[in-house]
Design a protein around this motif. Structure first.
Motif, PDB file in Angstrom:
ATOM      1  N   PHE A 110       0.572  -1.152   0.134  1.00 13.05           N
ATOM      2  CA  PHE A 110       0.127  -0.061   0.156  1.00 13.05           C
ATOM      3  C   PHE A 110       0.803   1.242   0.028  1.00 13.05           C
ATOM      4  CE2 PHE A 110      -2.916  -2.862   1.559  1.00 13.05           C
ATOM      5  CZ  PHE A 110      -4.187  -2.760   0.865  1.00 13.05           C
ATOM      6  N   GLY A 111       0.523   2.482  -0.549  1.00 13.57           N
ATOM      7  CA  GLY A 111       0.762   3.679  -0.769  1.00 13.57           C
ATOM      8  C   GLY A 111      -0.252   4.706  -0.678  1.00 13.57           C
ATOM      9  N   THR A 112       0.224   5.922  -0.087  1.00 18.55           N
ATOM     10  CA  THR A 112      -0.742   7.081   0.097  1.00 18.55           C
ATOM     11  C   THR A 112      -1.128   7.619  -1.355  1.00 18.55           C
ATOM     12  OG1 THR A 112       0.118   7.273   2.118  1.00 18.55           O
ATOM     13  CG2 THR A 112      -1.145   9.192   1.385  1.00 18.55           C
ATOM     14  N   THR A 113      -2.461   7.955  -1.622  1.00 14.49           N
ATOM     15  CA  THR A 113      -2.778   8.580  -2.874  1.00 14.49           C
ATOM     16  C   THR A 113      -2.449   9.865  -2.976  1.00 14.49           C
ATOM     17  OG1 THR A 113      -5.035   9.030  -2.291  1.00 14.49           O
ATOM     18  CG2 THR A 113      -4.638   6.787  -3.278  1.00 14.49           C
ATOM     19  N   GLY A 114      -2.518  10.663  -1.564  1.00 17.28           N
ATOM     20  CA  GLY A 114      -2.099  12.095  -1.508  1.00 17.28           C
ATOM     21  C   GLY A 114      -3.704  12.636  -1.461  1.00 17.28           C
ATOM     22  N   SER A 115      -4.721  11.928  -1.636  1.00 14.86           N
ATOM     23  CA  SER A 115      -5.883  12.584  -1.754  1.00 14.86           C
ATOM     24  C   SER A 115      -6.719  12.033  -0.497  1.00 14.86           C
ATOM     25  CB  SER A 115      -6.878  11.861  -3.114  1.00 14.86           C
ATOM     26  OG  SER A 115      -6.362  12.247  -4.316  1.00 14.86           O
ATOM     27  N   LEU A 116      -7.907  13.064  -0.233  1.00 17.67           N
ATOM     28  CA  LEU A 116      -8.758  12.700   0.752  1.00 17.67           C
ATOM     29  C   LEU A 116     -10.242  12.263   0.381  1.00 17.67           C
ATOM     30  CD1 LEU A 116      -7.625  15.689   3.154  1.00 17.67           C
ATOM     31  CD2 LEU A 116      -6.725  13.392   3.447  1.00 17.67           C
ATOM     32  N   ARG A 117     -10.919  11.607   1.083  1.00 10.23           N
ATOM     33  CA  ARG A 117     -12.347  11.351   0.885  1.00 10.23           C
ATOM     34  C   ARG A 117     -12.966  11.406   2.319  1.00 10.23           C
ATOM     35  NH1 ARG A 117     -15.662   6.422   0.507  1.00 10.23           N
ATOM     36  NH2 ARG A 117     -17.666   6.908  -0.741  1.00 10.23           N
ATOM     37  N   PHE A 118     -13.827  12.370   2.543  1.00  8.42           N
ATOM     38  CA  PHE A 118     -14.616  12.596   4.053  1.00  8.42           C
ATOM     39  C   PHE A 118     -13.271  12.985   4.800  1.00  8.42           C
ATOM     40  CE2 PHE A 118     -17.485   9.260   2.346  1.00  8.42           C
ATOM     41  CZ  PHE A 118     -18.646  10.373   1.943  1.00  8.42           C
ATOM     42  N   SER A 119     -12.456  13.872   4.294  1.00  9.05           N
ATOM     43  CA  SER A 119     -11.139  14.195   5.162  1.00  9.05           C
ATOM     44  C   SER A 119     -10.368  13.088   5.906  1.00  9.05           C
ATOM     45  CB  SER A 119     -11.623  15.130   6.315  1.00  9.05           C
ATOM     46  OG  SER A 119     -10.522  15.998   6.631  1.00  9.05           O
ATOM     47  N   ASP A 120     -10.653  11.833   5.152  1.00 10.48           N
ATOM     48  CA  ASP A 120      -9.686  10.474   5.566  1.00 10.48           C
ATOM     49  C   ASP A 120      -8.636  10.125   4.472  1.00 10.48           C
ATOM     50  OD1 ASP A 120      -9.201   8.159   7.337  1.00 10.48           O
ATOM     51  OD2 ASP A 120     -10.294   7.077   5.468  1.00 10.48           O
ATOM     52  N   LEU A 121      -7.599   9.567   4.863  1.00  9.18           N
ATOM     53  CA  LEU A 121      -6.665   9.075   3.932  1.00  9.18           C
ATOM     54  C   LEU A 121      -7.290   7.950   2.953  1.00  9.18           C
ATOM     55  CD1 LEU A 121      -3.772   7.910   2.989  1.00  9.18           C
ATOM     56  CD2 LEU A 121      -3.826   6.641   5.269  1.00  9.18           C
ATOM     57  N   LEU A 122      -6.740   8.045   1.912  1.00  9.62           N
ATOM     58  CA  LEU A 122      -7.173   7.202   0.556  1.00  9.62           C
ATOM     59  C   LEU A 122      -5.838   6.570   0.359  1.00  9.62           C
ATOM     60  CD1 LEU A 122      -9.785   8.784  -1.926  1.00  9.62           C
ATOM     61  CD2 LEU A 122     -10.234   7.000  -0.376  1.00  9.62           C
ATOM     62  N   MET A 123      -5.854   5.183   0.566  1.00  9.14           N
ATOM     63  CA  MET A 123      -4.552   4.462   0.086  1.00  9.14           C
ATOM     64  C   MET A 123      -4.819   3.972  -1.329  1.00  9.14           C
ATOM     65  SD  MET A 123      -4.514   2.184   3.812  1.00  9.14           S
ATOM     66  CE  MET A 123      -5.778   1.119   3.513  1.00  9.14           C
ATOM     67  N   TYR A 124      -3.999   3.215  -1.871  1.00 13.75           N
ATOM     68  CA  TYR A 124      -3.921   2.526  -3.212  1.00 13.75           C
ATOM     69  C   TYR A 124      -2.889   1.446  -3.013  1.00 13.75           C
ATOM     70  CZ  TYR A 124       0.603   4.300  -4.657  1.00 13.75           C
ATOM     71  OH  TYR A 124       1.993   4.424  -4.848  1.00 13.75           O
ATOM     72  N   ASP A 125      -3.093   0.317  -3.674  1.00 12.10           N
ATOM     73  CA  ASP A 125      -2.303  -0.691  -3.656  1.00 12.10           C
ATOM     74  C   ASP A 125      -1.580  -0.799  -4.915  1.00 12.10           C
ATOM     75  OD1 ASP A 125      -3.448  -2.921  -5.599  1.00 12.10           O
ATOM     76  OD2 ASP A 125      -5.040  -2.237  -4.682  1.00 12.10           O
ATOM     77  N   ARG A 126      -0.448  -0.999  -4.871  1.00 14.74           N
ATOM     78  CA  ARG A 126       0.799  -1.137  -6.143  1.00 14.74           C
ATOM     79  C   ARG A 126       0.330  -2.199  -7.164  1.00 14.74           C
ATOM     80  NH1 ARG A 126       4.003   0.875  -1.736  1.00 14.74           N
ATOM     81  NH2 ARG A 126       4.437   3.237  -2.217  1.00 14.74           N
ATOM     82  N   GLN A 127      -0.460  -3.151  -6.503  1.00 18.07           N
ATOM     83  CA  GLN A 127      -0.584  -4.331  -7.593  1.00 18.07           C
ATOM     84  C   GLN A 127      -1.931  -4.066  -8.577  1.00 18.07           C
ATOM     85  OE1 GLN A 127       0.243  -4.576  -4.134  1.00 18.07           O
ATOM     86  NE2 GLN A 127       2.175  -5.364  -4.916  1.00 18.07           N
ATOM     87  N   THR A 128      -3.005  -3.435  -8.055  1.00 16.71           N
ATOM     88  CA  THR A 128      -4.081  -3.252  -8.993  1.00 16.71           C
ATOM     89  C   THR A 128      -4.241  -1.668  -9.115  1.00 16.71           C
ATOM     90  OG1 THR A 128      -5.860  -3.370  -7.211  1.00 16.71           O
ATOM     91  CG2 THR A 128      -5.009  -5.201  -8.069  1.00 16.71           C
ATOM     92  N   LEU A 129      -3.646  -0.891  -8.391  1.00 15.13           N
ATOM     93  CA  LEU A 129      -3.966   0.577  -8.504  1.00 15.13           C
ATOM     94  C   LEU A 129      -5.405   0.841  -8.096  1.00 15.13           C
ATOM     95  CD1 LEU A 129      -1.961   1.723 -11.585  1.00 15.13           C
ATOM     96  CD2 LEU A 129      -1.104   1.706  -9.259  1.00 15.13           C
ATOM     97  N   SER A 130      -6.038  -0.092  -7.203  1.00 11.64           N
ATOM     98  CA  SER A 130      -7.349   0.285  -6.531  1.00 11.64           C
ATOM     99  C   SER A 130      -7.019   1.222  -5.522  1.00 11.64           C
ATOM    100  CB  SER A 130      -7.990  -0.843  -6.134  1.00 11.64           C
ATOM    101  OG  SER A 130      -8.345  -1.860  -7.284  1.00 11.64           O
ATOM    102  N   PHE A 131      -8.138   1.925  -5.156  1.00 11.22           N
ATOM    103  CA  PHE A 131      -8.033   2.973  -4.091  1.00 11.22           C
ATOM    104  C   PHE A 131      -8.901   2.365  -2.986  1.00 11.22           C
ATOM    105  CE2 PHE A 131      -7.381   7.530  -5.938  1.00 11.22           C
ATOM    106  CZ  PHE A 131      -6.088   7.162  -6.787  1.00 11.22           C
ATOM    107  N   TRP A 132      -8.348   2.569  -1.863  1.00  9.12           N
ATOM    108  CA  TRP A 132      -8.881   2.200  -0.399  1.00  9.12           C
ATOM    109  C   TRP A 132      -9.521   3.038   0.535  1.00  9.12           C
ATOM    110  CZ3 TRP A 132      -9.320  -3.519  -0.087  1.00  9.12           C
ATOM    111  CH2 TRP A 132      -8.711  -4.199  -1.111  1.00  9.12           C
ATOM    112  N   GLN A 133     -10.423   3.100   1.024  1.00  9.10           N
ATOM    113  CA  GLN A 133     -10.726   4.073   2.199  1.00  9.10           C
ATOM    114  C   GLN A 133     -10.146   3.572   3.490  1.00  9.10           C
ATOM    115  OE1 GLN A 133     -13.331   6.883   1.631  1.00  9.10           O
ATOM    116  NE2 GLN A 133     -11.860   7.397   3.253  1.00  9.10           N
ATOM    117  N   GLN A 134      -9.292   4.525   4.126  1.00  6.30           N
ATOM    118  CA  GLN A 134      -8.309   3.928   5.452  1.00  6.30           C
ATOM    119  C   GLN A 134      -9.476   3.528   6.602  1.00  6.30           C
ATOM    120  OE1 GLN A 134      -7.648   6.115   8.467  1.00  6.30           O
ATOM    121  NE2 GLN A 134      -6.273   4.903   9.382  1.00  6.30           N
TER     122      GLN A 134
END
Length: 202
Positions: free
Chosen positions: A83-107
């Motif tokens: 996992f890495g940090t997208t640099g984006s927020l959703r509901f003022s919460d960290l959005l993560m991404y995985d380097r295998q599929t580039l999917s976005f995950w709500q922290q």
């Protein structure tokens, strides 16, 4: 601008005592008798640590804006995610991404919200946000994540000075509950949440 950390160097309780104080908050994880602590002073600048404890791949995550410390199992179906940090927020919460599929995950929920893994759910693992002193007392032989030596960061300082005392969450546009301040700290268990201010009176 917010690089995650992979396979961090660990150090002893004694070595960590050179830069941590008893009140320093750490995210503590214990798996199969192996205990590790991840200082919030480091997570404040990196937000995600990809590690392995007792053979289990984990992601230690921290969102400074939500003050949410959550540890996940990095496995999803037959994939081992990094996992890495997208640099984006959703509901003022960290959005993560995985380097295998580039999917976005709500922290704060561990749910994939976009990409090939959309709808998938990461398993949340037991962890504790506690003081360095409490971790030492419970795990005198535990290991502490060392300060990364390949980044230039002002570890131990807060890049979000004034956020906790603001009236409304940064970059948040959704609805907020009534009868509670938007930035009130809460303890969540099951489907319930109780404010720290309420707990102080009980």
């Amino acid at each position: 601008g917010i690089p995650s950390v992979a396979n961090p160097d660990m150090e002893s309780i004694a070595a960590a005592g050179e830069w941590l104080v008893d009140r320093s908050p750490v995210i503590a994880v214990e798996i199969d008798g192996e205990a590790r602590a991840y200082p919030q002073a480091v997570l404040m600048w990196h937000e995600i640590v990809n590690d392995t404890i007792a053979g289990m791949p984990i992601a230690v995550t921290y969102c400074p804006l939500c003050n949410t410390s959550i540890v996940f199992d990095r496995r999803s179906d037959d994939l081992l995610l990094d996992f890495g940090t997208t640099g984006s927020l959703r509901f003022s919460d960290l959005l993560m991404y995985d380097r295998q599929t580039l999917s976005f995950w709500q922290q704060y929920s561990g749910e994939a919200i976009a990409g090939d893994k959309a709808g998938a759910q990461l398993e949340i693992l037991p962890s504790r946000l506690e003081s360095y002193a409490l971790f030492k007392r419970r795990h005198p032989d535990g290991q502490i994540m060392a300060i990364p030596n390949n980044f230039q960061r002002r570890y131990g300082t807060n890049p979000y000075v004034g956020y906790d005392s603001s009236e409304f969450p940064f970059l948040f546009t959704g609805e907020v509950p009534e009868h509670i301040k938007p930035l009130e700290r809460v303890v969540v268990f099951d489907e319930h949440a109780i404010t720290l201010e309420y707990l102080k009176t009980k």
